[in-house]
Scaffold this motif. Structure first.
Motif, mmCIF file in Angstrom:
data_model
loop_
_atom_site.group_PDB
_atom_site.id
_atom_site.type_symbol
_atom_site.label_atom_id
_atom_site.label_comp_id
_atom_site.label_asym_id
_atom_site.label_seq_id
_atom_site.Cartn_x
_atom_site.Cartn_y
_atom_site.Cartn_z
ATOM 1 N N GLN A 226 0.900 -0.988 -0.033
ATOM 2 C CA GLN A 226 0.015 0.146 -0.008
ATOM 3 C C GLN A 226 0.836 1.115 -0.175
ATOM 4 O OE1 GLN A 226 -3.387 0.140 2.761
ATOM 5 N NE2 GLN A 226 -2.809 2.253 3.431
ATOM 6 N N ILE A 227 0.514 2.270 -0.619
ATOM 7 C CA ILE A 227 1.190 3.529 -0.559
ATOM 8 C C ILE A 227 0.017 4.726 0.075
ATOM 9 C CG2 ILE A 227 0.932 3.621 -3.107
ATOM 10 C CD1 ILE A 227 3.186 5.746 -2.894
ATOM 11 N N ASP A 228 0.365 5.287 0.909
ATOM 12 C CA ASP A 228 -0.365 6.442 1.219
ATOM 13 C C ASP A 228 0.383 7.662 0.910
ATOM 14 O OD1 ASP A 228 -2.502 5.511 2.931
ATOM 15 O OD2 ASP A 228 -0.851 4.519 4.070
ATOM 16 N N LEU A 229 -0.112 8.565 -0.260
ATOM 17 C CA LEU A 229 0.441 9.739 -0.559
ATOM 18 C C LEU A 229 -0.190 11.014 -0.213
ATOM 19 C CD1 LEU A 229 0.988 8.797 -4.226
ATOM 20 C CD2 LEU A 229 2.729 9.775 -3.165
ATOM 21 N N TYR A 230 0.617 11.946 0.303
ATOM 22 C CA TYR A 230 0.024 13.325 0.731
ATOM 23 C C TYR A 230 0.812 14.300 -0.165
ATOM 24 C CZ TYR A 230 -0.272 17.284 3.699
ATOM 25 O OH TYR A 230 -0.433 18.582 3.977
ATOM 26 N N PHE A 231 -0.201 15.137 -0.761
ATOM 27 C CA PHE A 231 0.464 16.389 -1.571
ATOM 28 C C PHE A 231 -0.167 17.493 -0.996
ATOM 29 C CE2 PHE A 231 0.258 12.767 -4.408
ATOM 30 C CZ PHE A 231 1.263 12.974 -5.610
ATOM 31 N N ASP A 232 0.933 18.347 -0.538
ATOM 32 C CA ASP A 232 0.687 19.640 -0.170
ATOM 33 C C ASP A 232 1.173 20.695 -1.289
ATOM 34 O OD1 ASP A 232 0.077 21.711 1.630
ATOM 35 O OD2 ASP A 232 2.132 22.017 2.468
ATOM 36 N N ILE A 233 0.116 21.166 -2.087
ATOM 37 C CA ILE A 233 0.237 22.068 -3.169
ATOM 38 C C ILE A 233 0.257 23.443 -3.014
ATOM 39 C CG2 ILE A 233 -0.503 22.597 -5.571
ATOM 40 C CD1 ILE A 233 -1.844 19.775 -5.682
ATOM 41 N N ARG A 234 1.439 24.171 -2.977
ATOM 42 C CA ARG A 234 1.351 25.662 -2.868
ATOM 43 C C ARG A 234 1.979 26.222 -4.130
ATOM 44 N NH1 ARG A 234 0.225 26.576 2.745
ATOM 45 N NH2 ARG A 234 0.231 24.473 3.568
ATOM 46 N N ALA A 235 1.926 27.632 -4.215
ATOM 47 C CA ALA A 235 2.306 28.260 -5.279
ATOM 48 C C ALA A 235 3.857 28.085 -5.326
ATOM 49 C CB ALA A 235 2.005 29.807 -5.397
ATOM 50 N N GLY A 236 4.307 27.543 -6.621
ATOM 51 C CA GLY A 236 5.956 27.295 -6.531
ATOM 52 C C GLY A 236 6.531 26.068 -6.154
ATOM 53 N N TYR A 237 6.158 25.282 -5.364
ATOM 54 C CA TYR A 237 6.475 24.063 -4.886
ATOM 55 C C TYR A 237 5.322 23.258 -4.373
ATOM 56 C CZ TYR A 237 6.218 25.896 -0.210
ATOM 57 O OH TYR A 237 5.867 26.259 1.171
ATOM 58 N N THR A 238 5.568 21.918 -4.390
ATOM 59 C CA THR A 238 4.629 21.205 -3.875
ATOM 60 C C THR A 238 5.307 20.003 -2.799
ATOM 61 O OG1 THR A 238 3.043 21.191 -5.422
ATOM 62 C CG2 THR A 238 3.199 19.202 -4.312
ATOM 63 N N THR A 239 5.107 19.740 -1.652
ATOM 64 C CA THR A 239 5.442 18.889 -0.896
ATOM 65 C C THR A 239 4.804 17.467 -0.927
ATOM 66 O OG1 THR A 239 6.166 20.559 0.555
ATOM 67 C CG2 THR A 239 6.241 18.423 1.579
ATOM 68 N N VAL A 240 5.726 16.490 -1.109
ATOM 69 C CA VAL A 240 5.039 14.934 -1.252
ATOM 70 C C VAL A 240 5.228 14.106 -0.213
ATOM 71 C CG1 VAL A 240 4.600 13.105 -2.823
ATOM 72 C CG2 VAL A 240 4.945 15.469 -3.985
ATOM 73 N N ARG A 241 4.792 13.746 0.865
ATOM 74 C CA ARG A 241 4.858 12.796 1.759
ATOM 75 C C ARG A 241 4.440 11.256 1.120
ATOM 76 N NH1 ARG A 241 4.003 16.596 5.826
ATOM 77 N NH2 ARG A 241 2.039 15.741 6.558
ATOM 78 N N ALA A 242 5.283 10.176 1.404
ATOM 79 C CA ALA A 242 4.936 8.970 0.761
ATOM 80 C C ALA A 242 5.328 7.950 1.939
ATOM 81 C CB ALA A 242 5.493 8.515 -0.141
ATOM 82 N N THR A 243 4.037 7.250 2.443
ATOM 83 C CA THR A 243 4.245 6.129 3.310
ATOM 84 C C THR A 243 4.061 4.734 2.550
ATOM 85 O OG1 THR A 243 3.482 7.302 5.015
ATOM 86 C CG2 THR A 243 3.706 5.024 5.311
ATOM 87 N N LEU A 244 5.158 3.863 2.614
ATOM 88 C CA LEU A 244 5.070 2.860 1.527
ATOM 89 C C LEU A 244 5.109 1.603 2.650
ATOM 90 C CD1 LEU A 244 5.923 4.867 -0.411
ATOM 91 C CD2 LEU A 244 7.564 3.123 -1.301
ATOM 92 N N ASP A 245 4.096 0.631 2.267
ATOM 93 C CA ASP A 245 4.269 -0.683 3.189
ATOM 94 C C ASP A 245 4.816 -1.707 2.215
ATOM 95 O OD1 ASP A 245 2.761 0.620 5.272
ATOM 96 O OD2 ASP A 245 0.751 -0.252 4.656
#
Ligand code: 0A1
Ligand code: ZN
Length: 866
Positions: free
Chosen positions: A23-42
């Motif tokens: 399983q992969i849990d992805l979290y996208f935090d989209i902001r002007a100019g950059y995006t943060t991606v957190r991923a949790t992989l089982d």
């Protein structure tokens, strides 16, 4: 190359992945100019041992990495430009990473990028690695949960695959959506869209009564252009139920239109992303051909839900497993919806003009390639269209019923798995009980086979013997893999009518398996004319072609639409290729042409038969005999057009009036057929002396649709005076400058004008406000159209066409490597041309000398010059 020579990857080196991802849990935090991606992989170790964890990742800024909640120190892992390597990991663990990416500056259109006001993704084939660290390969299937957070006003729409399971408002004008996809999938099918988009909605009820919400997301201004795509989608969903017994497997199906897209469309699970040019439709912005193209692409992407998504590819060498099969499926869909004969003729014309040339050139490769440097370079006509022909041959060999059973067996046996082309053929073997081992050679043998045929008729015994020899000139007579197994759908025309075979039908499907084989037909009352490849039953060339007398018989009397059309093409081609013009043959041809005009063929098929063979097809034929002289091909074709125009001048005027469509525009078969005949007449009227093109001015002024407007504009731009041309160009732009897709057609009109100075026109148009270097549709419509559809300009004697294409490729190759490599394609055929071999090669060498060449372009140039 800046970072050394890129590595070649071989099919034979395939190894199952060391780790799987449950399983992969992805979290996208989209902001002007950059995006943060957190991923949790089982993650789970799949192959016992101590192999390190190697994840793919490109252009990612790694901010943190943790295993089972414990942050790793920098000494615990290493980061290279394309990987994250953690040498010691347990057998089962949770990996958490946080990276920062910059969609706003991502011009490659792979990974997450911005197009107009929206964010969207393209992950096939290897774009997911530009989003997060991951085993980015199609045989790692995982469950995806995706959370997206973004500004509420800038991005009111937040989409990903599967079902929306939660959403809510956050502080600071932000909001969130949580998506969960219940179907395990490889990373290339992941998608995300965030933006300010209008939604057009409809419902489809599956055959078991389940409602599916259908949503098409477009820019607000395009809201009225979605109906055709939605209707096409509904027809596709019904067809897959009826023909393949496949019912859609979620409650939601989304389509999103984006302006900046390298290809036509993408089949991401339940969130298809489309190039605007392949989805938006209205009479003013879409041609008749465009309506048909949209329907077939919508169908193609939908059909991938099973052939590609539920059953996917083990590795990228197996790409044709999903693409060849899906092209076959969409072609059958179109044939069932419209005219089977017209569809087959269009597809064969395309295959011969493009795939045959690829298969005869330096970039030839098997349907299942053995190696590549950059997989993006293998989305080719060989993998797609020849791959579809291979599937079609299975269909012909086994018959529709057994093939359908084989397909069902394939979908059931391999559901949820990543498999190979061999697995597909295995399923067909199981269903048919036949040994298809020889047939499998089609997957590994490049080059277009050549069939050499001899007929021998013995009147005393009423026996006809047809001997067929197969060879493959591209790989030498003694092909490495041995003779191929192919179906020949044969017919015999005897005394002006197709003969009934012992089976009761007029076609006998015989199987060619030997290097040389003789087929015997008894009870043949007089010398027959053989129709060798009804429906073009195998993707081959045939030699010798039937002679003119035989072609006339086939044109008039065969019962297969493809054979009749093919005979007409051959007839015209042979006439244009004749070394000396001879009045008698010309008038015999005109006589045959007139008979087709007067025949009761349906309008669309009649138009297909009356359109002379394309210059690309003629070039491919010329390449079989020696070097290609595009100027001579053009002149000969123009000369024949002039002859036809003058001989039937009255008929063309009459047709122009007769086929005027008076009802409001609709893309129906009848209207499309009538417009095709009317535009054919308009084209010929341009070659008659007496006309000042007033009819074209009239056609433009009274048109209620783009098809008519473009036909009129083409007459005036290609055949009018300088003043007429300039006025038309200006007027068209003024009328349509608000519609990007029509502006693209306007660019192409100018780029394809068969005249030397189209090169200068194209060069200037690159500075026009309507042009945008970053937009693939603009590049294709302007520079791509000149290089690919205007041989006169592209092959100009001074090489200016080659230079212009090369300058463009060099200018974009860092920003968009995929586009740049694709655009190089016309130069890769350089060995075929009498005219400019050195000049073309010189331009390729200019590209090769660049020291920061992208991997995509490097591979194309290297394979071409090798
Ligand atoms: N699978 C898609 C084609 C496609 C391939 C690559 C892309 O990005 C580089 C995009 C689309 C299809 O067959 O429709
Ligand atoms: Zn596809």
């Amino acid at each position: 190359m800046r970072d050394g020579v890129p590595q070649t990857i071989f099919r034979k080196d395939y190894r199952a992945p060391d780790f799987s991802v449950e399983q992969i849990d992805l979290y996208f935090d989209i902001r002007a100019g950059y995006t943060t991606v957190r991923a949790t992989l089982d993650m789970v170790r799949a192959v016992p041992g101590h192999a390190p964890l190697v994840l793919d990742g490109v252009e990612l800024v790694l901010e943190s990495v943790a295993i089972d909640g414990v942050s790793l120190a920098e000494s615990d892992y290493s980061v290279t430009p394309e990987t994250l390597v953690i040498s010691k990991v347990p057998d089962r663990f949770k990996l958490e990473t946080q990276v920062r990416i910059a969609p706003e500056t991502n011009t490659s259109l792979e990974g997450l990028y911005r197009s107009q006001s929206s964010y969207s993704t393209q992950c096939e084939a290897e774009g997911f690695r530009k989003i997060t660290y991951y085993p980015d390969r199609p045989d790692v299937l995982a469950l995806f949960n995706v959370t997206i957070e973004a500004d509420r006003e800038a991005c009111p729409v937040l989409l990903s695959n599967g079902n929306l399971i939660d959403s809510g408002v956050l502080d600071n004008r932000r909001h969130r959506a949580v998506w969960q996809d219940p179907w395990p999938k490889p990373s290339y099918l992941f998608a995300l869209v965030a933006g300010d988009l209008a939604c057009v909605e409809d419902t489809f009820v599956t055959r078991s009564g389940k409602p599916v919400a259908l949503r098409v997301y477009v820019e607000e201004k395009d809201r009225d252009f979605c109906a055709h795509a939605i209707e096409s989608l509904k027809r596709s969903m019904r067809w897959d139920e009826e023909v393949y017994g496949l019912e859609y497997d979620l409650e939601l199906f989304n389509i999103v239109a984006v302006d900046d897209f390298n290809m036509g469309a993408m089949e991401n699970k339940s969130l298809n992303i489309f190039n605007t040019s392949c989805v938006l439709a209205s009479p003013d912005i879409t041609t008749d051909a465009g309506y048909q193209r949209i329907e077939s692409i919508v169908a193609h992407e939908y059909f991938h839900n099973f052939s590609g998504n539920r059953v996917t590819c083990r590795d990228w060498f197996q790409l044709s497993l999903k693409e060849g099969f899906t092209v076959f499926r969409d072609a059958e869909f179109t044939s069932d919806m419209h005219s089977r004969g017209v569809k087959r003729v269009e597809d064969v014309a395309f295959l011969r003009a493009h795939q045959f040339a690829e298969d005869a050139g330096p970039l030839a490769h098997p349907v299942r390639p053995d190696s590549f440097i950059e997989i993006s370079n293998f989305y080719t006509t060989t993998v797609y269209e020849k791959g579809a022909e291979v599937v079609r041959m299975l269909h012909t060999l086994l018959g529709a019923e057994v093939f359908q059973r084989g397909a069902t067996h394939y979908f059931e046996t391999y559901d949820g798995q990543a498999v190979t082309c061999d697995d597909f053929v295995d399923a067909m073997e199981v269903a048919s009980g036949r040994d298809l081992s020889q047939f499998r050679r089609w997957y590994s043998q490049p080059g277009t086979p050549l069939l050499t045929v001899t007929g021998d008729y013995d009147g005393d015994s009423s026996r006809y013997r047809l001997t067929v020899e197969q060879s493959n000139p591209a790989v030498g007579v003694a092909s490495e893999v041995g003779p191929l197994h192919m179906p020949l759908a044969l017919g015999l025309v005897v005394d002006g009518a197709p003969m009934t075979m012992p089976s009761g039908a007029t076609t006998a499907v015989v199987e060619l398996t030997e290097p040389r084989q003789t087929f015997v037909f008894d009870g043949v009352e007089s010398e027959p004319v053989p129709a060798l490849l009804r429906g073009f039953s195998a993707p081959v060339r045939v030699s010798p072609e039937p002679d003119i007398d035989q072609l006339r018989v086939l044109m008039a009397a065969d019962d297969d639409p493809f054979v009749r059309w093919d005979a007409a093409q051959s007839y015209a081609a042979q006439l244009m290729e004749a070394t000396v013009a001879d009045d008698e043959s010309e008038s015999a041809f005109l006589d045959a042409y007139g008979q087709v005009m007067a025949s009761d063929l349906d309008p669309a098929m009649k138009a297909q038969t009356l359109i002379l063979p394309s210059e690309d097809y003629l070039a491919d034929r010329a390449a079989q005999r020696g070097l290609v002289d595009v100027h001579s091909i053009h002149e000969r074709r123009e000369r024949l057009k002039q002859m036809i125009a003058r001989s039937f001048a009255e008929e063309w005027s009459e047709w122009f009036a007769r086929y005027a469509v008076t009802a409001a525009y609709e893309p129906s078969a009848e209207q499309i057929g009538h417009r095709a005949l009317r535009h054919l007449a308009a084209d010929y009227l341009c070659y008659t002396d007496a006309i000042d093109l007033e009819f074209a001015e009239h056609l433009y002024a009274h048109a209620d649709n783009l098809t008519d407007r473009l036909a009129a504009a083409r007459c005036l731009i290609n055949h009018g005076s300088d003043l007429q041309r300039e006025r038309m160009v200006e007027r068209f732009y003024e009328d349509w400058k608000q519609q990007a897709l029509v502006v693209n057609a306007w660019l192409s009109l100018q780029a394809t004008r068969p005249h030397d100075d189209a090169v200068e026109t194209v060069a200037q148009l690159r500075n026009h406000p309507a042009f945008d270097w970053r937009n693939p549709n603009k590049l294709r419509s302007l520079v791509g159209a000149m290089a690919g559809r205007n041989a006169i300009a592209f092959h100009r004697a001074d090489g200016a066409g080659y230079t212009l294409l090369t300058d463009t490729v060099i200018a974009i190759q860092k920003a968009n490597p995929q586009m740049a490599a694709g655009m190089l394609s016309p130069l890769t055929r350089f060995r075929r041309y009498a005219h400019g071999v050195d000049l073309m090669r010189g331009q390729l060498e200019r590209v090769a000398a660049i020291d920061d060449l992208s991997r995509d372009v490097f591979e194309v140039v290297q394979r071409t010059l090798d």
